[in-house]
Design a protein around this motif. Structure first.
Motif, PDB file in Angstrom:
ATOM      1  N   ILE A   2       0.873  -1.168   0.000  1.00 52.91           N
ATOM      2  CA  ILE A   2       0.000   0.000   0.000  1.00 52.91           C
ATOM      3  C   ILE A   2       0.912   1.221   0.000  1.00 52.91           C
ATOM      4  O   ILE A   2       1.697   1.413   0.925  1.00 52.91           O
ATOM      5  CB  ILE A   2      -0.925   0.032   1.235  1.00 52.91           C
ATOM      6  N   LYS A   3       0.814   2.019  -1.039  1.00 52.23           N
ATOM      7  CA  LYS A   3       1.679   3.180  -1.185  1.00 52.23           C
ATOM      8  C   LYS A   3       0.864   4.462  -1.084  1.00 52.23           C
ATOM      9  O   LYS A   3      -0.119   4.645  -1.801  1.00 52.23           O
ATOM     10  CB  LYS A   3       2.404   3.129  -2.537  1.00 52.23           C
ATOM     11  N   ASN A  25       3.938  10.818   2.564  1.00 55.02           N
ATOM     12  CA  ASN A  25       4.467   9.805   1.650  1.00 55.02           C
ATOM     13  C   ASN A  25       5.004   8.641   2.462  1.00 55.02           C
ATOM     14  O   ASN A  25       5.911   8.813   3.275  1.00 55.02           O
ATOM     15  CB  ASN A  25       5.599  10.386   0.794  1.00 55.02           C
ATOM     16  N   ILE A  26       4.432   7.477   2.246  1.00 51.41           N
ATOM     17  CA  ILE A  26       4.907   6.299   2.969  1.00 51.41           C
ATOM     18  C   ILE A  26       4.441   5.035   2.246  1.00 51.41           C
ATOM     19  O   ILE A  26       3.387   5.047   1.586  1.00 51.41           O
ATOM     20  CB  ILE A  26       4.406   6.313   4.435  1.00 51.41           C
ATOM     21  N   GLU A  27       5.215   3.989   2.349  1.00 50.76           N
ATOM     22  CA  GLU A  27       4.844   2.715   1.727  1.00 50.76           C
ATOM     23  C   GLU A  27       4.732   1.657   2.817  1.00 50.76           C
ATOM     24  O   GLU A  27       5.670   1.464   3.595  1.00 50.76           O
ATOM     25  CB  GLU A  27       5.875   2.298   0.681  1.00 50.76           C
ATOM     26  N   LEU A  28       3.587   0.998   2.860  1.00 52.77           N
ATOM     27  CA  LEU A  28       3.342  -0.035   3.859  1.00 52.77           C
ATOM     28  C   LEU A  28       3.745  -1.385   3.276  1.00 52.77           C
ATOM     29  O   LEU A  28       3.361  -1.720   2.149  1.00 52.77           O
ATOM     30  CB  LEU A  28       1.863  -0.055   4.256  1.00 52.77           C
ATOM     31  N   PRO A  29       4.531  -2.165   4.006  1.00 52.33           N
ATOM     32  CA  PRO A  29       5.047  -3.430   3.467  1.00 52.33           C
ATOM     33  C   PRO A  29       3.964  -4.485   3.297  1.00 52.33           C
ATOM     34  O   PRO A  29       2.981  -4.518   4.043  1.00 52.33           O
ATOM     35  CB  PRO A  29       6.078  -3.860   4.513  1.00 52.33           C
ATOM     36  N   SER A  30       4.137  -5.336   2.312  1.00 52.01           N
ATOM     37  CA  SER A  30       3.201  -6.436   2.078  1.00 52.01           C
ATOM     38  C   SER A  30       3.415  -7.541   3.109  1.00 52.01           C
ATOM     39  O   SER A  30       4.520  -7.745   3.603  1.00 52.01           O
ATOM     40  CB  SER A  30       3.399  -7.008   0.674  1.00 52.01           C
ATOM     41  N   GLY A  31       2.334  -8.245   3.413  1.00 49.60           N
ATOM     42  CA  GLY A  31       2.437  -9.400   4.297  1.00 49.60           C
ATOM     43  C   GLY A  31       2.703  -9.075   5.751  1.00 49.60           C
ATOM     44  O   GLY A  31       3.086  -9.949   6.527  1.00 49.60           O
ATOM     45  N   LYS A  32       2.515  -7.819   6.141  1.00 50.51           N
ATOM     46  CA  LYS A  32       2.738  -7.392   7.525  1.00 50.51           C
ATOM     47  C   LYS A  32       1.473  -6.749   8.074  1.00 50.51           C
ATOM     48  O   LYS A  32       0.817  -5.966   7.389  1.00 50.51           O
ATOM     49  CB  LYS A  32       3.875  -6.368   7.608  1.00 50.51           C
ATOM     50  N   CYS A 190       0.068  -7.219  15.508  1.00 53.41           N
ATOM     51  CA  CYS A 190       0.738  -6.437  14.467  1.00 53.41           C
ATOM     52  C   CYS A 190       2.244  -6.695  14.427  1.00 53.41           C
ATOM     53  O   CYS A 190       2.866  -7.013  15.442  1.00 53.41           O
ATOM     54  CB  CYS A 190       0.470  -4.956  14.667  1.00 53.41           C
ATOM     55  N   ASP A 191       2.810  -6.554  13.242  1.00 51.58           N
ATOM     56  CA  ASP A 191       4.235  -6.787  13.024  1.00 51.58           C
ATOM     57  C   ASP A 191       5.029  -5.486  13.004  1.00 51.58           C
ATOM     58  O   ASP A 191       6.158  -5.429  13.499  1.00 51.58           O
ATOM     59  CB  ASP A 191       4.446  -7.511  11.689  1.00 51.58           C
ATOM     60  N   VAL A 192       4.463  -4.452  12.382  1.00 50.97           N
ATOM     61  CA  VAL A 192       5.127  -3.162  12.240  1.00 50.97           C
ATOM     62  C   VAL A 192       4.146  -2.080  12.661  1.00 50.97           C
ATOM     63  O   VAL A 192       2.976  -2.357  12.930  1.00 50.97           O
ATOM     64  CB  VAL A 192       5.611  -2.933  10.787  1.00 50.97           C
ATOM     65  N   ALA A 193       4.610  -0.827  12.717  1.00 47.77           N
ATOM     66  CA  ALA A 193       3.732   0.239  13.202  1.00 47.77           C
ATOM     67  C   ALA A 193       4.013   1.568  12.521  1.00 47.77           C
ATOM     68  O   ALA A 193       5.135   1.845  12.098  1.00 47.77           O
ATOM     69  CB  ALA A 193       3.886   0.390  14.717  1.00 47.77           C
ATOM     70  N   PHE A 205       7.928   2.141  12.119  1.00 44.98           N
ATOM     71  CA  PHE A 205       8.720   1.310  13.023  1.00 44.98           C
ATOM     72  C   PHE A 205       8.644  -0.151  12.563  1.00 44.98           C
ATOM     73  O   PHE A 205       7.558  -0.677  12.323  1.00 44.98           O
ATOM     74  CB  PHE A 205       8.193   1.406  14.458  1.00 44.98           C
ATOM     75  N   GLU A 206       9.801  -0.782  12.468  1.00 44.75           N
ATOM     76  CA  GLU A 206       9.855  -2.203  12.123  1.00 44.75           C
ATOM     77  C   GLU A 206       9.391  -3.079  13.279  1.00 44.75           C
ATOM     78  O   GLU A 206       9.042  -4.244  13.092  1.00 44.75           O
ATOM     79  CB  GLU A 206      11.293  -2.597  11.748  1.00 44.75           C
ATOM     80  N   ASN A 207       9.372  -2.499  14.482  1.00 45.47           N
ATOM     81  CA  ASN A 207       8.995  -3.238  15.685  1.00 45.47           C
ATOM     82  C   ASN A 207       7.875  -2.492  16.406  1.00 45.47           C
ATOM     83  O   ASN A 207       8.017  -1.314  16.740  1.00 45.47           O
ATOM     84  CB  ASN A 207      10.217  -3.392  16.600  1.00 45.47           C
TER      85      ASN A 207
END
Length: 221
Positions: A2-3, A25-32, A190-193, A205-207
């Motif tokens: 999701i971009k 502007n931000i891109e949300l990672p797939s599968g997270k 959730c995996d990321v935030a 945040f990756e965590n």
């Protein structure tokens, strides 16, 4: 994926225009599964609604190749003069194939446990009954991302456990974009935030626990 590109969202107030986001502007990672974290009024639910297409930005766009649900449990879109069955059929015809509409309706009827009220107008329902119907309807369809804004379980203790079990099942096969006052739920599912700060600056945040710490520290200051 999701971009979010150059997204700006504002509301008109008596004191002038209030900007929730400016050129985000931000891109949300797939599968997270993604937690949206921030104080009340920071724009978490607004961002959730825009990702789901329920609300529109002033400018900019959201690009995705994934299927995204409406907010889980949303009951505001029901037509009050139609029965629960008729409302479910209407949505099923939009999101399901002709061959699976009957199965979707049967799933919601069994899950919501509304008995004869399933064939009565929505306007006769209590808020709890509407929530049960809305939750069941959301869970009847398969999406890549489920949008979750506080609604996780409704009804009595037994029915809440039923909701929680189904929610847990969905978490193993799809991703969530979640807003919740329960930091424990965000950490669990959730995996990321994304942390939305006081100046509406959005940090990735990756965590999730790191984002929760940043949020807690900002609220303490």
């Amino acid at each position: 994926m999701i971009k979010i590109e150059n997204l700006t969202k504002s509301y008109k107030t008596p004191k002038g225009r209030h900007y929730v986001f400016r050129d985000l502007n931000i891109e949300l990672p797939s599968g997270k599964s993604i937690a949206l974290i921030g104080r009340n009024g920071a724009g978490k639910s607004t961002l959730l609604r825009m990702i789901g297409g329920i609300d529109r930005p002033d400018s900019g766009k959201i690009i995705t190749d994934k299927s995204i649900s409406w907010p889980v449990g949303l009951a505001g879109g029901f037509q009050g003069s139609l029965t629960g069955r008729e409302n479910v059929k209407f949505v099923a015809r939009l999101y399901a194939t002709k061959e699976t509409v009957k199965a979707k309706v049967a799933f919601v009827e069994e899950f919501a446990e509304l008995g004869k009220y399933f064939d009565m107008p929505i306007k006769t329902y209590s808020s709890g009954m509407r929530s049960r119907l809305g939750f069941g309807l959301s869970m009847a369809f398969k999406f890549d991302y489920y949008l979750v804004d506080e609604v996780m379980a409704v009804g009595d203790a037994r029915f809440k456990q039923k909701c929680a079990d189904l929610f847990e099942e969905k978490s193993r096969e799809a991703s969530f974009i979640m807003v919740s006052h329960s930091l424990h739920s965000l950490s669990k599912y959730c995996d990321v935030a994304l942390f939305i700060g006081r100046d509406n600056k959005v940090l990735f945040f990756e965590n999730v626990d790191d984002a929760i710490k940043t949020y807690s520290n900002s609220e303490a200051n």
